[in-house]
Design a protein around this motif. Sequence first.
Motif, short mmCIF file in Angstrom:
data_model
loop_
_atom_site.label_atom_id
_atom_site.label_comp_id
_atom_site.label_asym_id
_atom_site.label_seq_id
_atom_site.Cartn_x
_atom_site.Cartn_y
_atom_site.Cartn_z
N ASP A 119 0.81 -1.22 0.00
CA ASP A 119 0.00 0.00 0.00
C ASP A 119 0.85 1.27 0.00
OD1 ASP A 119 -2.24 -1.53 -0.02
OD2 ASP A 119 -2.70 -1.30 2.11
N ALA A 120 2.06 1.18 0.55
CA ALA A 120 2.86 2.39 0.70
C ALA A 120 3.85 2.61 -0.44
CB ALA A 120 3.63 2.35 2.03
N TYR A 121 4.35 1.53 -1.04
CA TYR A 121 5.48 1.70 -1.95
C TYR A 121 5.30 1.08 -3.33
CZ TYR A 121 7.74 3.10 2.41
OH TYR A 121 8.04 3.72 3.58
N VAL A 122 5.11 -0.24 -3.41
CA VAL A 122 5.26 -0.90 -4.72
C VAL A 122 3.94 -1.28 -5.39
CG1 VAL A 122 7.52 -1.78 -4.07
CG2 VAL A 122 5.52 -3.20 -3.69
N GLY A 123 2.83 -1.27 -4.68
CA GLY A 123 1.57 -1.67 -5.27
C GLY A 123 1.33 -3.17 -5.15
N ARG A 124 0.09 -3.59 -5.42
CA ARG A 124 -0.31 -4.97 -5.18
C ARG A 124 0.26 -5.94 -6.21
NH1 ARG A 124 -6.12 -2.35 -3.89
NH2 ARG A 124 -5.70 -1.86 -1.71
N PHE A 125 0.31 -5.53 -7.46
CA PHE A 125 0.80 -6.44 -8.50
C PHE A 125 2.24 -6.84 -8.24
CE2 PHE A 125 3.18 -7.03 -12.44
CZ PHE A 125 2.52 -8.12 -12.97
N LYS A 126 3.12 -5.87 -8.01
CA LYS A 126 4.54 -6.17 -7.80
C LYS A 126 4.75 -6.98 -6.53
CE LYS A 126 6.37 -2.16 -10.30
NZ LYS A 126 7.17 -0.91 -10.20
N THR A 127 3.94 -6.70 -5.50
CA THR A 127 4.07 -7.45 -4.25
C THR A 127 3.73 -8.92 -4.47
OG1 THR A 127 3.47 -5.47 -2.98
CG2 THR A 127 3.35 -7.57 -1.84
N PRO A 517 -11.95 0.96 5.31
CA PRO A 517 -11.99 1.81 4.11
C PRO A 517 -11.36 1.08 2.93
CG PRO A 517 -11.26 3.06 6.02
CD PRO A 517 -11.31 1.62 6.45
N GLU A 518 -11.79 1.44 1.72
CA GLU A 518 -11.41 0.67 0.53
C GLU A 518 -9.91 0.57 0.34
OE1 GLU A 518 -13.66 3.11 0.61
OE2 GLU A 518 -15.48 1.89 0.47
N HIS A 519 -9.19 1.70 0.53
CA HIS A 519 -7.75 1.68 0.28
C HIS A 519 -6.96 1.03 1.40
CE1 HIS A 519 -8.54 5.25 2.68
NE2 HIS A 519 -7.27 5.26 3.03
N MET A 520 -7.66 0.56 2.44
CA MET A 520 -6.98 -0.14 3.55
C MET A 520 -7.29 -1.63 3.53
SD MET A 520 -7.59 2.61 6.66
CE MET A 520 -6.67 1.66 7.86
N ARG A 521 -7.75 -2.15 2.39
CA ARG A 521 -8.16 -3.55 2.35
C ARG A 521 -6.97 -4.50 2.51
NH1 ARG A 521 -12.26 -2.43 -1.88
NH2 ARG A 521 -14.23 -2.22 -0.77
N SER A 522 -5.79 -4.09 2.09
CA SER A 522 -4.62 -4.95 2.32
C SER A 522 -4.38 -5.11 3.81
CB SER A 522 -3.38 -4.35 1.65
OG SER A 522 -3.52 -4.36 0.25
#
Length: 622
Positions: A119-127, A517-522
């Motif tokens: 969520d903070a740096y690389v995004g979900r795909f790269k993770t 919240p939606e952007h905290m789903r991870s």
Amino acid sequence: MGLKDTKDGTSLPRPSGSFSKATPPPQEIDVVNSYNLKSTSGSFSDGEKVEKKPGGWRAVTFILGNETLERLGTIGLLSNFMVYLTRVFHLEQVDASNVINIWSGFTNLTPLVGAFISDAYVGRFKTIAFASFATLLGLVTLTLTASLPQLHPATCNSKDPVSCGGPNKLQFGILLLGLGFLSIGSGGIRPCSIPFGVDQFDQRTEKGIKGVASFFNWYYMTFTIVLLITQTVVVYIQDQVSWVIGFSVPTGLMACAVVMFFAGMKLYVYVKPEGSIFSGIAQVVVAARKKRKMKLPAEDDGTVTYYDPPVKDSVLSKLHHSNQFRFLDKAAVIIEGDLTPEGVPANKWRLCSIQEVEEVKCLIRIVPVWSAGIISLAAMSQQGTFTVSQALKMDRHMGPNFEIPAGSLSVISLLTIGVFLPLYDRVLVPFFRRITGHKSGITLLQRIGTGIVFAILSMIVAGLVERMRRIRSINAGDPAGMTPMSVFWLSPQLILMGLCEAFNIIGQIEFFNSQFPEHMRSIANSLFSLSFAGSNYLSSLIVTTVHKFSGGHDRPDWLNKNLNAGKLDYFYYLIAVLGVFNLVYFWYCARGYRYKVGLQMGDFEENKSFSDVEMSSKKQLK
């Protein structure tokens, strides 16, 4: 058990803007978002007038495939790992159980780190991509421990494996290295796969919201069905054919998962990381503390001005300003010097928005409910440890020539889930809906509470069956401690564990994803994994404590390596008693819980919140 659900409707949602004054509705303009839909100017900035890839179910297929096959390599491995540690690595029952619990606990802690990085740096795909390679590397390492003689203890022909020599430091170190790689992989895939799947749907449309609801069901059902297949076929290969081939199959499937995930690259919708969520949480806490001496009116009478700017484009619902945890509201109160001439905070550690404050409130509300799930999951974790030990001492024959692998017994729980979920969705939900008026039949908290009850019942039944098994085994007088009793006597407790999983785990997945919240789903999904981590460490603590203190004065401990000399049934009863206390605690937390309320953003705005997935039910669960 009555679970009273309430919503905090004490304050209406504030309009976008820095001050709490009404603003005229925005004029609608044609903007193309990432799903090729028309949206309002309040939803997207002018810089986003670009057509992006549509995502949808075609993209989700690749995501589900990667997640399912990853779990085959980790959870599928766990189903028979107790047998591997005792038979191949010659560990004692308690030591093997602790290795599994500690590793599982660590594995379920790593998603918190993975969620932060994603969520903070690389995004979900790269993770997910990096984590998939780590999982593959871990499976390759574990396969080597089975295939290379130098990486496991020498073969021992004794009927009692624990009397054989254990692993040396190198062998045990390589084993832990492989498990560590699996933990890293799980830390990246598990918190991101569900949010990445949800990203593929446009939740500003009714079709998108229905797609998300369907995605949750498919997510759990697909990997349950695949686990059902692998825990019969793969476990049988490990137990009856070869550990090398049995470990190579999950490794090969994981290699296919990596290929499958990258094959869908052109279909995915990519959401950019927005910075550290944890720093945003810390900013609210620090800002509220700096203004702790400020006095707020008992009711919001308009005398206090809050910082309430438009929400970010990625936010799907603007949260209501609630009266709960009002000490945090001070973080959003505007005082002299807080705003620059441009109307933005001069210091984000002194002034936060109403949206940011309400997001922290969501987290605080969820934590008590989350903590109540730990003990019920501790009951479920026993099916991979001591239930396997019981099965090894029972008659596992189906016919004269076929013997069921002990690690395959968890299939009974999976079958229960596979049969019950369609029945629940098609029969029970409509039935309860007519009674309660709730669109899901019962609320998510009621569903979780029902799962806790099944966890308690499973431990009580497990204790009763073990007492019967021990008595029959002692009367039979077999030197190896074998019991003339069918292994299917373990079915009732496994069926109850399956029902616990169907209610509790799926309920928690949907609860966390709908209430964060939606952007905290991870973070939501990592919190779910954190529940398993807590249950694993709790199980390890209970096992170690019981093993150390339950014996003495020439009496064997409850968890003695000789099951007939121990009192495994007492251990099960202990977990059941803890479950009863936990049920009371959960009821206390659930009865006062206030569900997230937010105004849906975009053109699917019908004065309803994204939390429509979970409406309050005024009925009680009998």
